[in-house]
Design a protein around this motif. Sequence first.
Motif, PDB file in Angstrom:
ATOM      1  N   ALA A 273      -3.017 -11.592   4.825  1.00 58.26           N
ATOM      2  CA  ALA A 273      -2.251 -12.141   3.703  1.00 58.26           C
ATOM      3  C   ALA A 273      -2.979 -11.871   2.382  1.00 58.26           C
ATOM      4  O   ALA A 273      -2.346 -11.534   1.377  1.00 58.26           O
ATOM      5  CB  ALA A 273      -2.023 -13.634   3.905  1.00 58.26           C
ATOM      6  N   ALA A 274      -4.293 -11.991   2.381  1.00 59.44           N
ATOM      7  CA  ALA A 274      -5.075 -11.713   1.173  1.00 59.44           C
ATOM      8  C   ALA A 274      -5.034 -10.226   0.833  1.00 59.44           C
ATOM      9  O   ALA A 274      -4.854  -9.850  -0.328  1.00 59.44           O
ATOM     10  CB  ALA A 274      -6.517 -12.180   1.356  1.00 59.44           C
ATOM     11  N   GLU A 275      -5.177  -9.360   1.832  1.00 59.93           N
ATOM     12  CA  GLU A 275      -5.102  -7.918   1.601  1.00 59.93           C
ATOM     13  C   GLU A 275      -3.734  -7.515   1.083  1.00 59.93           C
ATOM     14  O   GLU A 275      -3.613  -6.582   0.281  1.00 59.93           O
ATOM     15  CB  GLU A 275      -5.399  -7.153   2.892  1.00 59.93           C
ATOM     16  N   ALA A 276      -2.690  -8.196   1.538  1.00 60.83           N
ATOM     17  CA  ALA A 276      -1.325  -7.889   1.090  1.00 60.83           C
ATOM     18  C   ALA A 276      -1.197  -8.067  -0.418  1.00 60.83           C
ATOM     19  O   ALA A 276      -0.474  -7.310  -1.079  1.00 60.83           O
ATOM     20  CB  ALA A 276      -0.310  -8.753   1.824  1.00 60.83           C
ATOM     21  N   GLN A 277      -1.905  -9.035  -0.983  1.00 58.45           N
ATOM     22  CA  GLN A 277      -1.864  -9.219  -2.433  1.00 58.45           C
ATOM     23  C   GLN A 277      -2.411  -7.980  -3.140  1.00 58.45           C
ATOM     24  O   GLN A 277      -1.885  -7.555  -4.160  1.00 58.45           O
ATOM     25  CB  GLN A 277      -2.652 -10.457  -2.840  1.00 58.45           C
ATOM     26  N   TYR A 278      -3.461  -7.396  -2.591  1.00 61.03           N
ATOM     27  CA  TYR A 278      -4.010  -6.154  -3.164  1.00 61.03           C
ATOM     28  C   TYR A 278      -3.030  -5.000  -2.978  1.00 61.03           C
ATOM     29  O   TYR A 278      -2.723  -4.275  -3.927  1.00 61.03           O
ATOM     30  CB  TYR A 278      -5.355  -5.818  -2.518  1.00 61.03           C
ATOM     31  N   ILE A 279      -2.530  -4.826  -1.768  1.00 60.40           N
ATOM     32  CA  ILE A 279      -1.636  -3.704  -1.464  1.00 60.40           C
ATOM     33  C   ILE A 279      -0.361  -3.766  -2.301  1.00 60.40           C
ATOM     34  O   ILE A 279       0.149  -2.739  -2.757  1.00 60.40           O
ATOM     35  CB  ILE A 279      -1.310  -3.673   0.046  1.00 60.40           C
ATOM     36  N   GLU A 280       0.163  -4.975  -2.528  1.00 63.14           N
ATOM     37  CA  GLU A 280       1.415  -5.136  -3.272  1.00 63.14           C
ATOM     38  C   GLU A 280       1.225  -5.102  -4.784  1.00 63.14           C
ATOM     39  O   GLU A 280       2.202  -5.032  -5.527  1.00 63.14           O
ATOM     40  CB  GLU A 280       2.080  -6.446  -2.856  1.00 63.14           C
ATOM     41  N   ASP A 281      -0.019  -5.127  -5.250  1.00 65.87           N
ATOM     42  CA  ASP A 281      -0.288  -5.072  -6.687  1.00 65.87           C
ATOM     43  C   ASP A 281       0.064  -3.671  -7.198  1.00 65.87           C
ATOM     44  O   ASP A 281      -0.499  -2.680  -6.718  1.00 65.87           O
ATOM     45  CB  ASP A 281      -1.765  -5.375  -6.952  1.00 65.87           C
ATOM     46  N   PRO A 282       0.977  -3.559  -8.168  1.00 67.87           N
ATOM     47  CA  PRO A 282       1.364  -2.235  -8.671  1.00 67.87           C
ATOM     48  C   PRO A 282       0.188  -1.414  -9.201  1.00 67.87           C
ATOM     49  O   PRO A 282       0.199  -0.183  -9.098  1.00 67.87           O
ATOM     50  CB  PRO A 282       2.349  -2.557  -9.800  1.00 67.87           C
ATOM     51  N   GLU A 283      -0.840  -2.067  -9.721  1.00 70.79           N
ATOM     52  CA  GLU A 283      -2.005  -1.336 -10.237  1.00 70.79           C
ATOM     53  C   GLU A 283      -2.803  -0.661  -9.121  1.00 70.79           C
ATOM     54  O   GLU A 283      -3.514   0.312  -9.368  1.00 70.79           O
ATOM     55  CB  GLU A 283      -2.906  -2.269 -11.041  1.00 70.79           C
ATOM     56  N   ALA A 284      -2.702  -1.149  -7.890  1.00 71.41           N
ATOM     57  CA  ALA A 284      -3.417  -0.536  -6.761  1.00 71.41           C
ATOM     58  C   ALA A 284      -2.762   0.782  -6.352  1.00 71.41           C
ATOM     59  O   ALA A 284      -3.398   1.627  -5.728  1.00 71.41           O
ATOM     60  CB  ALA A 284      -3.465  -1.488  -5.576  1.00 71.41           C
ATOM     61  N   ARG A 285      -1.483   0.948  -6.664  1.00 70.79           N
ATOM     62  CA  ARG A 285      -0.710   2.175  -6.355  1.00 70.79           C
ATOM     63  C   ARG A 285      -0.834   2.559  -4.877  1.00 70.79           C
ATOM     64  O   ARG A 285      -1.097   3.706  -4.535  1.00 70.79           O
ATOM     65  CB  ARG A 285      -1.163   3.310  -7.263  1.00 70.79           C
ATOM     66  N   VAL A 286      -0.611   1.585  -3.989  1.00 65.89           N
ATOM     67  CA  VAL A 286      -0.658   1.818  -2.547  1.00 65.89           C
ATOM     68  C   VAL A 286       0.766   1.832  -2.003  1.00 65.89           C
ATOM     69  O   VAL A 286       1.512   0.878  -2.174  1.00 65.89           O
ATOM     70  CB  VAL A 286      -1.476   0.719  -1.823  1.00 65.89           C
ATOM     71  N   ASP A 287       1.148   2.931  -1.371  1.00 65.30           N
ATOM     72  CA  ASP A 287       2.442   3.024  -0.686  1.00 65.30           C
ATOM     73  C   ASP A 287       2.203   2.582   0.760  1.00 65.30           C
ATOM     74  O   ASP A 287       1.619   3.317   1.556  1.00 65.30           O
ATOM     75  CB  ASP A 287       2.958   4.456  -0.742  1.00 65.30           C
ATOM     76  N   PHE A 288       2.653   1.360   1.092  1.00 66.79           N
ATOM     77  CA  PHE A 288       2.355   0.790   2.403  1.00 66.79           C
ATOM     78  C   PHE A 288       2.892   1.646   3.547  1.00 66.79           C
ATOM     79  O   PHE A 288       2.343   1.633   4.646  1.00 66.79           O
ATOM     80  CB  PHE A 288       2.894  -0.637   2.511  1.00 66.79           C
ATOM     81  N   SER A 289       3.944   2.435   3.312  1.00 65.70           N
ATOM     82  CA  SER A 289       4.482   3.295   4.380  1.00 65.70           C
ATOM     83  C   SER A 289       3.494   4.396   4.759  1.00 65.70           C
ATOM     84  O   SER A 289       3.655   5.048   5.784  1.00 65.70           O
ATOM     85  CB  SER A 289       5.820   3.902   3.956  1.00 65.70           C
ATOM     86  N   ARG A 290       2.453   4.594   3.955  1.00 74.39           N
ATOM     87  CA  ARG A 290       1.448   5.625   4.230  1.00 74.39           C
ATOM     88  C   ARG A 290       0.120   5.041   4.712  1.00 74.39           C
ATOM     89  O   ARG A 290      -0.879   5.727   4.801  1.00 74.39           O
ATOM     90  CB  ARG A 290       1.218   6.462   2.980  1.00 74.39           C
ATOM     91  N   VAL A 291       0.111   3.732   5.016  1.00 75.66           N
ATOM     92  CA  VAL A 291      -1.123   3.039   5.401  1.00 75.66           C
ATOM     93  C   VAL A 291      -1.278   2.986   6.915  1.00 75.66           C
ATOM     94  O   VAL A 291      -0.336   2.671   7.638  1.00 75.66           O
ATOM     95  CB  VAL A 291      -1.129   1.603   4.833  1.00 75.66           C
ATOM     96  N   VAL A 292      -2.488   3.295   7.380  1.00 73.18           N
ATOM     97  CA  VAL A 292      -2.861   3.133   8.787  1.00 73.18           C
ATOM     98  C   VAL A 292      -4.123   2.276   8.802  1.00 73.18           C
ATOM     99  O   VAL A 292      -5.065   2.522   8.042  1.00 73.18           O
ATOM    100  CB  VAL A 292      -3.154   4.493   9.469  1.00 73.18           C
ATOM    101  N   HIS A 293      -4.127   1.265   9.638  1.00 72.08           N
ATOM    102  CA  HIS A 293      -5.288   0.384   9.748  1.00 72.08           C
ATOM    103  C   HIS A 293      -6.358   1.112  10.538  1.00 72.08           C
ATOM    104  O   HIS A 293      -6.158   1.480  11.686  1.00 72.08           O
ATOM    105  CB  HIS A 293      -4.861  -0.915  10.451  1.00 72.08           C
TER     106      HIS A 293
END
Length: 93
Positions: free
Chosen positions: A7-27
């Motif tokens: 849940a905490a990491e999601a705040q980072y991933i969803e932050d527009p400034e992080a520019r992370v496209d979650f569809s391209r993320v692999v844990h």
Amino acid sequence: AVIIAQAAEAQYIEDPEARVDFSRVVHADERFTYTRPIFAGDELVTTVHVDKIIERAGLAMVTTRCEIEALRDGATEHVVTVTSTLAIRGEGS
């Protein structure tokens, strides 16, 4: 601890400034270092840190660290550190 850290990491991933496209993320990796167990009734506070970003050949490796603490008598007590690495494919990959 994994649910709280995600849940905490999601705040980072969803932050527009992080520019992370979650569809391209692999844990890629996750580690837990406990000071003590989480107990029922604990009021927990989490701080997420981005410790490292390494970019190579169209792949970004992002390492985050979540410090989870319990509030007790007006102070905080460390409970667990969750270190996670995400592999994020670039648009051309």
